[in-house]
Write a protein that holds these residues in place. Sequence first.
Motif, PDB file in Angstrom:
ATOM      1  N   ARG A  45       2.150  22.422   0.540  1.00  0.00           N
ATOM      2  CA  ARG A  45       3.389  23.212   0.539  1.00  0.00           C
ATOM      3  C   ARG A  45       3.625  23.965   1.845  1.00  0.00           C
ATOM      4  N   MET A  46       3.269  23.324   2.937  1.00  0.00           N
ATOM      5  CA  MET A  46       3.549  23.898   4.259  1.00  0.00           C
ATOM      6  C   MET A  46       5.022  23.660   4.566  1.00  0.00           C
ATOM      7  N   LYS A  47       5.675  24.659   5.090  1.00  0.00           N
ATOM      8  CA  LYS A  47       7.109  24.577   5.379  1.00  0.00           C
ATOM      9  C   LYS A  47       7.318  24.109   6.816  1.00  0.00           C
ATOM     10  N   TYR A  48       8.113  23.052   6.950  1.00  0.00           N
ATOM     11  CA  TYR A  48       8.525  22.623   8.281  1.00  0.00           C
ATOM     12  C   TYR A  48       9.961  22.130   8.216  1.00  0.00           C
ATOM     13  N   ALA A  49      10.573  22.019   9.362  1.00  0.00           N
ATOM     14  CA  ALA A  49      11.999  21.682   9.444  1.00  0.00           C
ATOM     15  C   ALA A  49      12.291  20.362   8.721  1.00  0.00           C
ATOM     16  N   PRO A  50      13.375  20.320   7.972  1.00  0.00           N
ATOM     17  CA  PRO A  50      13.729  19.102   7.223  1.00  0.00           C
ATOM     18  C   PRO A  50      14.491  18.079   8.066  1.00  0.00           C
ATOM     19  N   ASN A  51      14.500  18.254   9.359  1.00  0.00           N
ATOM     20  CA  ASN A  51      15.303  17.418  10.254  1.00  0.00           C
ATOM     21  C   ASN A  51      14.657  16.074  10.582  1.00  0.00           C
TER      22      ASN A  51
END
Length: 172
Positions: A45-51
């Motif tokens: 569940r690490m957050k990174y850009a959805p791009n």
Amino acid sequence: MPDVSSNLSQAVPLEAEQPAFEPRVVAFFCTWCTYMAADLAGTSRMKYAPNVRVIRVMCSGRIDPQFVLAAFANGADGVLIGGCHPGDCHYQEGNYNCLRRVRLLKRVLEELGIEEDRFRLEWISAAEGDRVRVVINDMVEKLRALGPLQMKKEVALRPLSPEEHALQEVAV
């Protein structure tokens, strides 16, 4: 007499609101290392850009330079290649082949006027989920600062010259 200044300020907005630029990144990830690291980042569940749109490849050495050119020609603002650390390739020398191709491709992209920060190669092992997060977020921030890629489609889609084709064969 009516107040003209108040009517004028209501009729003409001072600045037209533009939607914020969100770069599109195509990522080619080695199935054995970088793709597994991206999977680890997701399950942790690490957050990174959805791009980023990830394309899974068996080995970074199997990425044809024309894949990268096609990504840029079809609207990508950046391309990220992720592979096993040198010496850890499941196919012995695949990442070394990738490195040679990337060096050649950087020169071609420079000739096309594509900024260096739009194309990136990273060695990321399967245990480095956090590194995937850091690399993706860093690349997206740099691309936001650069803005949209301005590239002429006819230049990007042209066939390789005999010299470029010969250089590509040497890089293999």
